[in-house]
Scaffold this motif. Structure first.
Motif, PDB file in Angstrom:
ATOM      1  N   TYR B 219       0.820  -1.219   0.000  1.00  0.00           N
ATOM      2  CA  TYR B 219       0.000   0.000   0.000  1.00  0.00           C
ATOM      3  C   TYR B 219       0.849   1.262   0.000  1.00  0.00           C
ATOM      4  O   TYR B 219       0.433   2.287  -0.532  1.00  0.00           O
ATOM      5  CB  TYR B 219      -0.948  -0.006   1.207  1.00  0.00           C
ATOM      6  CG  TYR B 219      -2.261  -0.685   0.896  1.00  0.00           C
ATOM      7  CD1 TYR B 219      -2.484  -2.020   1.223  1.00  0.00           C
ATOM      8  CD2 TYR B 219      -3.275   0.009   0.244  1.00  0.00           C
ATOM      9  CE1 TYR B 219      -3.676  -2.639   0.913  1.00  0.00           C
ATOM     10  CE2 TYR B 219      -4.477  -0.605  -0.070  1.00  0.00           C
ATOM     11  CZ  TYR B 219      -4.670  -1.932   0.267  1.00  0.00           C
ATOM     12  OH  TYR B 219      -5.855  -2.538  -0.049  1.00  0.00           O
ATOM     13  N   ILE B 220       1.993   1.166   0.673  1.00  0.00           N
ATOM     14  CA  ILE B 220       2.866   2.355   0.657  1.00  0.00           C
ATOM     15  C   ILE B 220       4.256   1.893   0.260  1.00  0.00           C
ATOM     16  O   ILE B 220       4.939   1.286   1.077  1.00  0.00           O
ATOM     17  CB  ILE B 220       2.911   3.048   2.033  1.00  0.00           C
ATOM     18  CG1 ILE B 220       1.503   3.533   2.392  1.00  0.00           C
ATOM     19  CG2 ILE B 220       3.879   4.223   2.018  1.00  0.00           C
ATOM     20  CD1 ILE B 220       1.406   4.053   3.805  1.00  0.00           C
ATOM     21  N   PRO B 221       4.723   2.126  -0.952  1.00  0.00           N
ATOM     22  CA  PRO B 221       3.947   2.770  -2.038  1.00  0.00           C
ATOM     23  C   PRO B 221       2.889   1.807  -2.594  1.00  0.00           C
ATOM     24  O   PRO B 221       3.021   0.604  -2.450  1.00  0.00           O
ATOM     25  CB  PRO B 221       5.023   3.053  -3.085  1.00  0.00           C
ATOM     26  CG  PRO B 221       6.058   2.003  -2.876  1.00  0.00           C
ATOM     27  CD  PRO B 221       6.054   1.712  -1.399  1.00  0.00           C
ATOM     28  N   LEU B 222       1.885   2.350  -3.229  1.00  0.00           N
ATOM     29  CA  LEU B 222       0.792   1.524  -3.721  1.00  0.00           C
ATOM     30  C   LEU B 222       1.212   0.782  -4.988  1.00  0.00           C
ATOM     31  O   LEU B 222       1.600   1.378  -5.983  1.00  0.00           O
ATOM     32  CB  LEU B 222      -0.432   2.401  -4.010  1.00  0.00           C
ATOM     33  CG  LEU B 222      -1.690   1.672  -4.502  1.00  0.00           C
ATOM     34  CD1 LEU B 222      -2.161   0.638  -3.489  1.00  0.00           C
ATOM     35  CD2 LEU B 222      -2.804   2.682  -4.767  1.00  0.00           C
ATOM     36  N   LYS B 223       1.154  -0.547  -4.899  1.00  0.00           N
ATOM     37  CA  LYS B 223       1.471  -1.352  -6.075  1.00  0.00           C
ATOM     38  C   LYS B 223       0.325  -2.327  -6.287  1.00  0.00           C
ATOM     39  O   LYS B 223       0.060  -3.169  -5.431  1.00  0.00           O
ATOM     40  CB  LYS B 223       2.790  -2.099  -5.850  1.00  0.00           C
ATOM     41  CG  LYS B 223       3.355  -2.731  -7.121  1.00  0.00           C
ATOM     42  CD  LYS B 223       4.837  -3.121  -6.962  1.00  0.00           C
ATOM     43  CE  LYS B 223       5.406  -3.618  -8.297  1.00  0.00           C
ATOM     44  NZ  LYS B 223       6.752  -4.152  -8.185  1.00  0.00           N
ATOM     45  N   VAL B 307      -7.923   4.055   0.953  1.00  0.00           N
ATOM     46  CA  VAL B 307      -7.546   3.366   2.196  1.00  0.00           C
ATOM     47  C   VAL B 307      -6.035   3.284   2.371  1.00  0.00           C
ATOM     48  O   VAL B 307      -5.543   2.674   3.312  1.00  0.00           O
ATOM     49  CB  VAL B 307      -8.135   1.935   2.265  1.00  0.00           C
ATOM     50  CG1 VAL B 307      -9.645   1.995   2.338  1.00  0.00           C
ATOM     51  CG2 VAL B 307      -7.670   1.095   1.108  1.00  0.00           C
ATOM     52  N   GLN B 308      -5.333   3.929   1.483  1.00  0.00           N
ATOM     53  CA  GLN B 308      -3.884   3.816   1.494  1.00  0.00           C
ATOM     54  C   GLN B 308      -3.296   4.193   2.845  1.00  0.00           C
ATOM     55  O   GLN B 308      -2.387   3.552   3.360  1.00  0.00           O
ATOM     56  CB  GLN B 308      -3.311   4.716   0.401  1.00  0.00           C
ATOM     57  CG  GLN B 308      -1.974   4.278  -0.113  1.00  0.00           C
ATOM     58  CD  GLN B 308      -1.469   5.179  -1.214  1.00  0.00           C
ATOM     59  OE1 GLN B 308      -2.117   6.141  -1.601  1.00  0.00           O
ATOM     60  NE2 GLN B 308      -0.295   4.869  -1.707  1.00  0.00           N
ATOM     61  N   LYS B 309      -3.818   5.279   3.425  1.00  0.00           N
ATOM     62  CA  LYS B 309      -3.206   5.749   4.657  1.00  0.00           C
ATOM     63  C   LYS B 309      -3.762   5.046   5.890  1.00  0.00           C
ATOM     64  O   LYS B 309      -3.257   5.211   6.990  1.00  0.00           O
ATOM     65  CB  LYS B 309      -3.422   7.258   4.786  1.00  0.00           C
ATOM     66  CG  LYS B 309      -2.829   8.009   3.621  1.00  0.00           C
ATOM     67  CD  LYS B 309      -2.653   9.497   3.910  1.00  0.00           C
ATOM     68  CE  LYS B 309      -1.960  10.165   2.736  1.00  0.00           C
ATOM     69  NZ  LYS B 309      -2.829  11.147   2.070  1.00  0.00           N
TER      70      LYS B 309
END
Lengths: 537, 435
Positions: B219-223, B307-309
């Motif tokens: 998710y961080i980074p988003l892949k 929802v990444q964060k």
């Protein structure tokens, strides 16, 4: 034999006659009258100016398309002294076989009537009519026999009559013989190994290479050159651009030529409608609505055949099950469409006649049954199913299907000498196989697996239901493009060629059937191309 | 990238490591499910199942196990597990909507209304009972509209019903026959009330929805990767708003369809995504449908960004999501829900093969064997959709930078020639070495 000039003027006269009766004619007349108000129409050059106006406004093109369409459905030119049957089918022994076959079908249809005590047609009571109107769009949800007078009829095994099943058709063809042809003195090497033993003209591969030149290895094709690893600039983009232009120009003849190299998915619906000159004008919609009203008012015995067919074939298909309702809507209307009767002038078949009760044999009380003269059989709905992919308006879908039927599909289930007829296709298939895969043919014959026994069912349906939809549509592109079903026989031979290695290993008809049971992964254009253009002659 | 270990290095547990890279020749796996994934794991060369309390390198667990054990497990760097700890931020209906709404607000504030409108792919939704009053306001603003009530945490269509009158849901609350159960339910279970899409796209009178597979490896980074195959699930009866009580018409979940009276298991009610795409293209033209699929891509990216964060990013985690998308008659795609445990049970031979390939390719991307460079844009049937930024089909370099036409690197519903691609991409499996 008539000379070409007379033949041509006769054809022109016939077409003019037919077009005079159409809506298009009155539309063009009205347009011509109305354009007189326009400033560019001058009295001195009236004829010229009106002509130019019709050309610029697209009406000339519409007329061209209509003429082109008429040419497709013209009966074969024949000597003025020849009886009308000759236009249907020139060879006497073929006509006779067709007539005998029809007699048997009719007999079984009539006995179905009497045995089950069901009339050929009955008027629906008002309550039933109302219910059917409400359920028109979802007939598929009901039990198959719900809308017919005998609810048990569809599960009745007596429905498996000779008129209904396809295996009987092949028997008829296999027993065809030309009484004037003495084949007893032919050397065995030259004899035909297959099941069809009639001396019809067939083409060999060199002739086909010329006829199908657009399918050659060096010409771009959809179904081959639109493959993922081929960059679109090589063929696909340009071909699509041309396709768009053809649709914009609304040119029937150009569309037909274009279709030989395949139709892009996004343009196919328009292109096919153009080739078939299938319009969706108000009068077409009205015609369809009238047919629908006919279905609501009367229930026909043949409707049972339709219900049973749809439930058994299309509804069980992984992809076509979705279109079940459309199939009823098209086929039930088709049975009642008397406009279809026109095609019997060039179809070797003759529509069955039925007589009002008590007046058998009295011509004034004869009616054609069913109204369109076509008795449906097991698998008939598969002619319609692929079209549901392209058209979702019932009247448009109907219009396209009907035209495809009266141009091509009827030939797949009537005995005739036409090159697109099922007899010729079977013969063509066998000859191609015998000439180019003699070892395979001989082996299959020896183990009691005559190739035609397997290929027949593919060809009768023009491969519908056997190939995956996208491949089927690519094949039907070429049927339309070349205005012939011959390519179906070529594909059948090509499939055998493709699976030759496996087929050489089998030792029975059942195992041969198993090898050829699943065609859903085949790519038709490469197979056809290799067979026609890469086979060593 | 990869560290080179000297030959003969033995990790603390005595397992072998491949000479180059972090890949391993023997992978010990744990699997909590008994369907297609079992077969795929069993057939993978060099992978061995561990029982009960054994040490594992890879765990395909169900969410129940995760909830109970994740926080107590210590995982080595190389270990992989198939869920994110708090995946429910995306997959529970109420949380998903909450996150999307919040993300949309942020976007509007930071980038303006137009940008925010790109998040308008979910129907008006309210959590009940907490947002009851807001819901009633909206309900009254659109008289005659139909709404769908869904329990927040259940699956397979359970507990879902439609309503058009407020009293229908009040009735439900007061319904005597359900009062015991329902009293418990209202204590623990939330529902969402969502505006029902009344004009779904129909094919021959039938409603359908799309199941699409998206794999997120970080998710961080988003892949995120998008699988080319998927399917359209058809309702077995004809769509009509007059019978909103008929569950079979409106819910296209295969689990619900299976219980419908005229369901014929022999008759599939699914179309492959390729078939659907072809059908739509034949009906509407290439450009229109390309635009549609671009909108669909947008749904995936934005929902993940929302929802990444919030999701606890953990390098051990990856997750295969099953997205449910509905099309309406204007060819607008709507997000219905996201599943963290999409069904891996096969409904037919064709379905089985598709799911096997999907899972195989998922394992290729997780890459326990260390065969990938990390720079791939495509692995088998998966296309890299987002890599801390959009991924394009074309190679972006100085020359192409000025050009305006970049196409997204997604191929949903397109040809999936994965075998060929994998042959070219992957080196053969490492053979087991013993020292």
């Amino acid at each position: 034999m008539m000379d070409e000039g007379t033949e041509l003027s006769l054809t022109i006269a016939q077409i003019v006659q037919r077009l005079k009766a159409t809506h298009l004619h009155s539309q063009i007349e009205r347009q011509a009258k109305e354009c007189l108000h326009r400033p560019e129409i001058q009295l001195e050059s009236l004829k010229e100016d009106v002509r130019n106006f019709l050309k610029a406004s697209g009406w000339e093109r519409k007329l061209q398309n209509a003429v082109y369409r008429e040419l497709h459905v013209q009966p074969l030119p024949s000597h003025p002294a020849a009886p009308p049957e000759h236009a249907k089918e020139p060879l006497a022994y073929m006509r006779k076989a067709q007539v005998n076959w029809e007699k048997r079908i009719l007999k079984s249809l009539n006995s179905m009537c009497t045995e089950l005590g069901v009339p050929l047609a009955r008027k629906r009571p008002a309550v039933e009519q109302k219910e059917l109107t409400n359920k028109w769009n979802e007939m598929g949800t009901d039990e198959p026999g719900k809308w017919t007078s005998s609810q048990s009829i569809c599960s009745d095994r007596r429905l498996n009559t000779p008129s209904y099943s396809i295996s009987h058709d092949s028997q008829v063809l296999i027993s065809l013989r030309n009484p004037n042809h003495d084949s007893s003195e032919e050397a065995s090497a030259k004899s035909h190994w297959g099941l069809i033993q009639v001396p019809l003209h067939d083409r060999d591969i060199p002739q086909m290479r010329e006829a199908y030149s657009e399918l050659s290895l060096t010409t771009g094709q959809l179904g081959i050159d639109d493959h993922t690893h081929v960059p679109p600039d090589l063929f696909e983009s340009e071909h699509t651009r041309i396709g768009k232009k053809v649709v914009n120009e609304q040119d029937s003849a150009a569309a037909q030529q274009y279709s030989r190299q395949g139709c892009p998915t996004g343009l196919r619906a328009d292109l096919w409608a153009l080739i078939l000159n299938s319009t969706n004008e108000p009068e077409d919609v009205m015609h369809y609505e009238q047919l629908k009203a006919g279905v609501i008012h009367h229930d026909l015995l043949v409707d049972n055949l339709i219900y049973k067919d749809v439930k058994l074939t299309a509804s069980n298909d992984d992809y076509y099950f979705v279109f079940e309702d459309f199939l009823y809507q098209v086929l039930l209307c088709f049975s009642r469409d008397t406009a279809v009767l026109e095609h019997f002038s060039y179809n070797s078949a003759t529509p069955p006649k039925s007589y009002i009760q008590g007046k058998v044999g009295v011509e004034e009380f004869a009616v054609v049954y069913p109204p369109n003269g076509v008795i449906p059989f097991h698998g008939f709905s598969m002619y319609v199913a692929p079209l549901c992919f392209l058209y979702n308006e019932p009247s448009k879908l109907y219009s396209v299907f009907r035209e495809m039927y009266v141009r091509y599909f009827f030939r797949l289930h009537s005995v005739s000498s036409s090159t697109s007829g099922i007899v010729s296709l079977c013969l063509q298939f066998e000859r191609l196989l015998q000439t180019h895969l003699p070892q395979l043919f001989y082996h299959l014959r020896e183990i009691g697996a005559q190739p035609l026994r397997i290929a027949f069912k593919w060809m009768v349906r023009a491969f519908s239901g056997y190939l995956s939809t996208d491949q089927l549509l690519l094949l039907w592109d070429r049927i339309l493009g070349y205005d012939s079903l011959e390519i179906v026989a070529v594909l059948a031979a090509a499939v055998f060629a493709f699976r030759a290695e496996n087929l050489m290993e089998v030792t029975s008809l059942t195992s041969a059937e198993a090898v050829l049971a699943d065609l859903s992964t085949l790519k038709v254009m490469p197979l056809i191309q290799i067979f026609l253009f890469a086979t060593v002659i | 990238m990869s560290k080179n270990k000297t030959a003969g290095y033995k990790g603390p547990y005595g397992y072998q490591k491949r000479r180059e890279g972090d890949g391993r020749s023997c992978v010990r796996y744990k699997c909590g499910l008994t369907n297609t994934i079992q077969d795929v794991l069993r057939q993978r060369p060099g992978w061995m199942e561990v029982k009960d309390d054994g040490e594992w390198d890879f765990n395909w667990c169900d969410v129940g196990w995760l909830r109970e054990n994740f926080d107590h497990s210590y995982m080595e760097e190389h270990v992989r597990i198939c869920h994110f700890r708090n995946h429910y931020e995306l997959t529970r209906k109420n949380l998903m909507v909450k996150n999307l709404k919040r993300y949309r607000k942020t976007l509007e504030r930071e980038a303006g209304r137009i940008e925010a409108s790109k998040c308008d792919f979910f129907p008006r939704t309210f959590e009940l009972p907490s947002e009851y009053h807001l819901f009633v306001e909206e309900f009254k603003r659109s008289p005659g509209s139909t709404w769908i009530m869904k329990p927040v945490a259940r699956s397979q269509g359970k507990g879902i019903f439609l309503f058009q009158k407020l009293k229908d849901i009040m009735d439900w609350k007061k319904d005597g026959s359900r009062s015991e159960e329902q009293r418990d339910e209202t204590q623990v279970e939330s529902y969402v009330a969502q505006r029902y899409i009344e004009n779904p796209y129909l094919i021959s009178g039938r409603k359908f929805d799309l199941r699409v597979y998206v794999l997120v490896t970080s998710y961080i980074p988003l892949k995120a990767w998008l699988y080319r195959d998927g399917f359209a699930r058809f309702s077995s009866t004809r769509f009509s708003l007059t019978s909103i009580d008929d569950q079979y018409v409106h819910l296209t979940n295969v689990a619900v369809q299976k219980t419908a009276p005229d369901y014929d298991p022999e008759k599939g009610c699914k179309w492959q995504m390729q078939q659907l795409r072809r059908y739509l293209t034949a009906r509407h033209g290439t450009e229109t449908i390309e635009a549609l699929f671009k909108d669909v891509d947008n749904i995936f990216v934005r929902s993940l960004q929302s929802v990444q964060k919030v999701i606890i990013n953990d390098k051990h985690c990856f997750e295969l999501y099953g997205y449910d998308i509905l099309l309406d008659q204007d060819l607008k795609p709507w997000l219905i829900e996201v599943n963290a445990s999409p069904s891996l049970t096969a409904s037919s031979q064709e379905d089985y093969e598709m799911k096997c390939c999907l899972l195989e390719d998922t394992l290729h991307i997780v890459d326990m064997e260390g065969r990938l460079t990390g720079r791939e844009k495509r692995v088998g049937g998966y296309d890299l959709m987002w890599n801390d930024g959009p991924v394009y089909r074309e190679d972006v370099n100085l020359e192409t930078l000025g050009s305006a036409c970049f196409t997204a690197n997604t191929h949903l519903g397109c040809v999936n020639d994965r075998k060929k691609q994998l042959r070219q991409l992957l080196k053969p499996f490492p053979s087991k070495k013993r020292i």
